[in-house]
Enzyme design. Structure first.
Site, mmCIF file in Angstrom:
data_model
loop_
_atom_site.group_PDB
_atom_site.id
_atom_site.type_symbol
_atom_site.label_atom_id
_atom_site.label_comp_id
_atom_site.label_asym_id
_atom_site.label_seq_id
_atom_site.Cartn_x
_atom_site.Cartn_y
_atom_site.Cartn_z
ATOM 1 N N SER A 9 -27.919 -125.984 -28.057
ATOM 2 C CA SER A 9 -28.929 -124.984 -28.436
ATOM 3 C C SER A 9 -30.048 -124.864 -27.407
ATOM 4 C CB SER A 9 -29.531 -125.356 -29.789
ATOM 5 O OG SER A 9 -28.510 -125.461 -30.748
ATOM 6 N N GLU A 13 -21.019 -128.012 -19.050
ATOM 7 C CA GLU A 13 -20.738 -128.554 -20.386
ATOM 8 C C GLU A 13 -19.392 -129.266 -20.333
ATOM 9 O OE1 GLU A 13 -22.331 -128.819 -23.529
ATOM 10 O OE2 GLU A 13 -20.526 -130.049 -23.730
ATOM 11 N N GLY A 25 -29.416 -143.857 -44.769
ATOM 12 C CA GLY A 25 -30.205 -143.163 -45.800
ATOM 13 C C GLY A 25 -30.909 -141.946 -45.242
ATOM 14 N N LYS A 29 -21.182 -128.546 -40.746
ATOM 15 C CA LYS A 29 -21.711 -129.281 -41.908
ATOM 16 C C LYS A 29 -22.069 -128.314 -43.039
ATOM 17 C CE LYS A 29 -25.683 -129.480 -42.584
ATOM 18 N NZ LYS A 29 -26.677 -130.270 -41.884
ATOM 19 N N TYR A 49 -21.558 -118.041 -27.834
ATOM 20 C CA TYR A 49 -22.452 -118.739 -26.892
ATOM 21 C C TYR A 49 -21.986 -118.491 -25.452
ATOM 22 C CZ TYR A 49 -25.532 -121.527 -29.881
ATOM 23 O OH TYR A 49 -26.515 -121.932 -30.736
ATOM 24 N N TYR A 69 -30.723 -138.002 -42.959
ATOM 25 C CA TYR A 69 -30.176 -136.654 -43.165
ATOM 26 C C TYR A 69 -28.652 -136.678 -43.320
ATOM 27 C CZ TYR A 69 -34.433 -134.462 -41.135
ATOM 28 O OH TYR A 69 -35.693 -134.029 -40.866
ATOM 29 N N ILE A 70 -27.984 -137.230 -42.300
ATOM 30 C CA ILE A 70 -26.529 -137.095 -42.252
ATOM 31 C C ILE A 70 -25.884 -137.851 -43.407
ATOM 32 C CG2 ILE A 70 -24.461 -137.552 -40.852
ATOM 33 C CD1 ILE A 70 -26.125 -137.021 -38.354
ATOM 34 N N CYS A 129 -24.892 -128.964 -37.532
ATOM 35 C CA CYS A 129 -25.443 -128.046 -38.543
ATOM 36 C C CYS A 129 -24.424 -127.065 -39.118
ATOM 37 C CB CYS A 129 -26.572 -127.214 -37.945
ATOM 38 S SG CYS A 129 -27.621 -128.068 -36.784
ATOM 39 N N ASP A 177 -32.573 -132.968 -28.208
ATOM 40 C CA ASP A 177 -32.440 -134.319 -28.771
ATOM 41 C C ASP A 177 -32.532 -135.423 -27.723
ATOM 42 O OD1 ASP A 177 -32.022 -132.926 -31.076
ATOM 43 O OD2 ASP A 177 -30.033 -133.741 -31.510
ATOM 44 N N ARG A 221 -36.234 -142.155 -45.675
ATOM 45 C CA ARG A 221 -37.511 -142.692 -45.205
ATOM 46 C C ARG A 221 -38.220 -141.627 -44.363
ATOM 47 N NH1 ARG A 221 -39.138 -145.596 -40.740
ATOM 48 N NH2 ARG A 221 -37.021 -145.753 -39.905
ATOM 49 N N GLU A 273 -26.420 -135.926 -46.693
ATOM 50 C CA GLU A 273 -25.672 -134.668 -46.678
ATOM 51 C C GLU A 273 -24.177 -134.918 -46.858
ATOM 52 O OE1 GLU A 273 -28.717 -131.926 -44.025
ATOM 53 O OE2 GLU A 273 -26.927 -132.662 -43.049
ATOM 54 N N GLU A 329 -41.541 -119.291 -58.394
ATOM 55 C CA GLU A 329 -42.826 -118.920 -58.992
ATOM 56 C C GLU A 329 -43.641 -120.163 -59.361
ATOM 57 O OE1 GLU A 329 -42.764 -117.030 -62.974
ATOM 58 O OE2 GLU A 329 -40.641 -117.526 -63.011
ATOM 59 N N CYS A 332 -25.064 -128.690 -32.734
ATOM 60 C CA CYS A 332 -25.301 -127.786 -33.868
ATOM 61 C C CYS A 332 -24.052 -126.972 -34.207
ATOM 62 C CB CYS A 332 -26.468 -126.861 -33.553
ATOM 63 S SG CYS A 332 -26.730 -125.625 -34.822
ATOM 64 N N HIS A 391 -41.271 -113.392 -61.003
ATOM 65 C CA HIS A 391 -40.631 -113.865 -62.226
ATOM 66 C C HIS A 391 -39.318 -113.137 -62.486
ATOM 67 C CE1 HIS A 391 -40.642 -115.722 -66.145
ATOM 68 N NE2 HIS A 391 -40.392 -114.544 -66.690
HETATM 69 P P1 NDP Z 1 -31.659 -140.531 -39.353
HETATM 70 O O1 NDP Z 1 -32.548 -141.093 -38.334
HETATM 71 O O2 NDP Z 1 -32.123 -139.389 -40.174
HETATM 72 O O3 NDP Z 1 -31.200 -141.657 -40.351
HETATM 73 C C1 NDP Z 1 -30.593 -142.834 -39.895
HETATM 74 C C2 NDP Z 1 -30.416 -143.742 -41.085
HETATM 75 O O4 NDP Z 1 -29.646 -144.857 -40.706
HETATM 76 C C3 NDP Z 1 -31.723 -144.256 -41.622
HETATM 77 O O5 NDP Z 1 -31.649 -144.271 -43.026
HETATM 78 C C4 NDP Z 1 -31.796 -145.650 -41.036
HETATM 79 O O6 NDP Z 1 -32.496 -146.554 -41.837
HETATM 80 C C5 NDP Z 1 -30.339 -146.042 -41.034
HETATM 81 N N1 NDP Z 1 -30.044 -147.050 -40.027
HETATM 82 C C6 NDP Z 1 -30.404 -147.048 -38.730
HETATM 83 N N2 NDP Z 1 -29.915 -148.145 -38.095
HETATM 84 C C7 NDP Z 1 -29.234 -148.849 -39.027
HETATM 85 C C8 NDP Z 1 -28.521 -150.063 -39.000
HETATM 86 N N3 NDP Z 1 -28.411 -150.782 -37.895
HETATM 87 N N4 NDP Z 1 -27.961 -150.483 -40.151
HETATM 88 C C9 NDP Z 1 -28.064 -149.785 -41.285
HETATM 89 N N5 NDP Z 1 -28.730 -148.609 -41.377
HETATM 90 C C10 NDP Z 1 -29.318 -148.156 -40.256
HETATM 91 O O7 NDP Z 1 -30.320 -140.197 -38.569
HETATM 92 P P2 NDP Z 1 -29.057 -139.337 -38.925
HETATM 93 O O8 NDP Z 1 -27.943 -140.018 -38.224
HETATM 94 O O9 NDP Z 1 -28.940 -139.116 -40.390
HETATM 95 O O10 NDP Z 1 -29.400 -137.945 -38.235
HETATM 96 C C11 NDP Z 1 -29.818 -137.905 -36.878
HETATM 97 C C12 NDP Z 1 -30.810 -136.804 -36.676
HETATM 98 O O11 NDP Z 1 -30.126 -135.571 -36.688
HETATM 99 C C13 NDP Z 1 -31.865 -136.669 -37.759
HETATM 100 O O12 NDP Z 1 -32.956 -137.506 -37.545
HETATM 101 C C14 NDP Z 1 -32.237 -135.229 -37.678
HETATM 102 O O13 NDP Z 1 -33.229 -135.107 -36.706
HETATM 103 C C15 NDP Z 1 -30.955 -134.567 -37.227
HETATM 104 N N6 NDP Z 1 -30.269 -133.924 -38.358
HETATM 105 C C16 NDP Z 1 -30.860 -132.898 -39.009
HETATM 106 C C17 NDP Z 1 -30.252 -132.275 -40.067
HETATM 107 C C18 NDP Z 1 -30.921 -131.157 -40.765
HETATM 108 O O14 NDP Z 1 -31.845 -130.587 -40.204
HETATM 109 N N7 NDP Z 1 -30.540 -130.832 -41.991
HETATM 110 C C19 NDP Z 1 -28.928 -132.690 -40.519
HETATM 111 C C20 NDP Z 1 -28.396 -133.803 -39.789
HETATM 112 C C21 NDP Z 1 -29.038 -134.379 -38.751
HETATM 113 P P3 NDP Z 1 -34.097 -146.649 -41.826
HETATM 114 O O15 NDP Z 1 -34.583 -145.449 -42.567
HETATM 115 O O16 NDP Z 1 -34.354 -147.925 -42.534
HETATM 116 O O17 NDP Z 1 -34.505 -146.679 -40.391
#
Ligand code: NDP
Length: 460
Positions: free
Chosen positions: A15, A35, A178, A51, A100, A180-181, A48, A305, A207, A184, A443, A43, A438
């Protein structure tokens, strides 16, 4: 200007890189883009867009339940065919990637299908092409790549990259992470009928998001059949005849067909030649840039990124556009990374813009909080279980709206509009002066009048 092959060489056709290349070429610069994979980047190719198709496919299961609630019948034999979906998805991704490619060509930028590596600050080697080229300016836009922690058996885990191409839909999956990915994909798999467990090392998913939103979403995910295992991590994965046996902290074990790690993404800088060019990176491997996306090397820039600022497609696009304006249109432009709306396409989805309550209290001291949890009209009709949550965070002194957070159907669609007002600095009285529409869920956003008084914090 010294005699270079190109005015601009962009490494990475995602992107950010494509937007920068097109705008620069349209400004008259001689531009090439390299590339190594498919054009479109994370994306379009493995993020994106595919997904979102998976989310759409998956949501149908929930819509069938709603349909039954409204009197529809005949769903006894309703089935989902993973292979049909994959074929259609791949056709659509190929079409988008083709757009693209055409856009680059229409702008006059040259596309090179090769891996590019820096040899010095102005020289790029095109691997497999037996070709070295030089450029006055270089833009690094190589994006990120999933990172999986190393532990015994971690090689058995897949990442989101592979989840887009699974030969069969698994019967069971353990999604780890925990963010985004993770949330989702947990939603996608659960909706498609896969027995889904989400394992996260912390006490509460997502978080960095508002705490109420995190808690509310966790509850909604459980209602959709996702098993949440919190404060837990992998120690080992064993391949057994019945599947992948995950050994978790605390002695817990579980066998699933697939284990998918969504534990963050790292800048994709390996072998890129950043050392040869003298480009500095931070401890996480992200290219360090200033507000104009310029690295420590005067003629080398980086967007998206790989710079690990806010890792979202529209942000990379805006960074790429600001780069082109600054460097090739003689119009120094910075992109404001504040107040970027974000969405998580969990089921139900999350939309969020501005500060969380905790951050707002930390930065601004006294804040007013408004929150509402309700059963949307669509659900009341048949006694559905879904609950929407909305929350506003307001600076007490100025009444400026600092944050808006939603969990529920269409949350991301609503938050795009809320983001306009919040970015413009709207106050709560101005927000409330907007007539409610409404009957909608939205709302509720403009009719929240009662301040939430936390039992812990007292008023304010
Ligand atoms: P994130 O940074 O959002 O989440 C990573 C998760 O993995 C966190 O919960 C983290 O825990 C956990 N984690 C990291 N290291 C370890 C480990 N060694 N052991 C266990 N758990 C671990 O990354 P994602 O991979 O989900 O996504 C990457 C990025 O891509 C996002 O930050 C976002 O910017 C982008 N994205 C955006 C989307 C959207 O806009 N809808 C969709 C998908 C991706 P902790 O919280 O404790 O650090």
């Amino acid at each position: 200007m010294a005699d270079y092959d190109y005015d601009l060489f962009v490494i990475g056709a995602g992107s950010g890189g494509v937007r920068a290349a097109r705008l620069s070429a349209m400004s008259g610069a001689k531009v090439a883009v390299a590339e190594e994979h498919r054009v479109g980047g994370t994306c379009v190719v493995r993020g994106c867009i595919p997904k979102k198709f998976m989310v759409y496919a998956s949501e149908v299961a929930h819509q069938v339940q709603v349909a039954k609630g409204y009197g529809w019948s005949g769903f006894d034999d309703v089935r989902f065919d993973w292979k049909t979906f994959l074929e259609k998805k791949d056709v659509e991704i190929a079409r988008l990637s083709g757009i693209y490619v055409r856009n680059l060509s229409n702008a006059g930028a040259e596309l090179v299908h090769a891996r590019a590596e820096l040899r010095d600050a102005h020289t790029v080697e095109l691997i497999g092409k037996d070709r070295r080229v030089t450029a006055d300016k270089i833009l690094i836009a190589v994006g990120g790549w999933p990172s999986v922690p190393e532990f015994p058996g971690s090689e058995h885990a897949i990442t989101s990259n592979e989840a887009f191409h699974l030969p069969e839909l698994p019967r069971s999956v353990m999604v780890v992470g925990g963010g985004y990915i993770a949330v989702e994909f947990a939603g996608i798999f659960a909706g498609l009928g896969v027995d889904t467990t989400l394992v996260y090392r912390g006490p509460n998913i997502l978080r960095g998001f508002d705490d109420d939103i995190r808690t509310h979403l966790g509850g909604e995910l459980e209602k959709r059949g996702i098993k949440l295992i919190l404060a837990c991590q992998h120690e080992k994965i064993e391949k057994t005849p019945s599947g992948l046996l995950s050994h978790l902290t605390g002695g817990m074990t579980q066998t699933t067909d697939v284990v998918m790690f969504a534990t963050g993404r790292s800048p994709k800088i390996s072998g890129l030649g950043l050392e040869a060019a003298g480009v500095a990176v931070n401890d996480e491997g992200a290219v360090i840039v200033d507000e104009h996306s310029r690295t420590n090397v005067e003629n080398i820039y980086a967007v998206g990124d790989v710079t690990d600022r806010i890792n979202l497609t529209p942000v990379a696009i805006r960074e790429g556009a600001a780069f082109a304006e600054t460097v090739f249109r003689n119009n120094p432009t910075t992109y404001d990374h504040e107040c970027v709306p974000i969405a998580v396409f969990s089921q139900p989805p999350v939309g969020s813009v501005g500060l969380t309550e905790a951050d707002a209290r930390h930065i601004h001291g006294q804040v007013d909080v408004y929150k509402s949890t309700f059963r949307p009209l669509k659900q009341t009709f048949f006694g559905g279980e879904d609950r929407t949550m909305m929350k506003l965070v307001v600076e007490a002194k100025t009444q400026k709206l600092l944050g808006c957070h939603i969990v529920g159907d269409d949350g991301p669609e609503m938050i795009q509009m809320a983001a306009i007002a919040i970015k413009m600095g709207i106050t709560k009285p101005q927000w409330d002066n907007t007539t409610a529409l409404h009957p909608t869920a939205a709302e509720e956003l403009v009719t929240m009048r009662e301040k939430f008084v936390s039992p812990d914090l007292g008023a304010g």
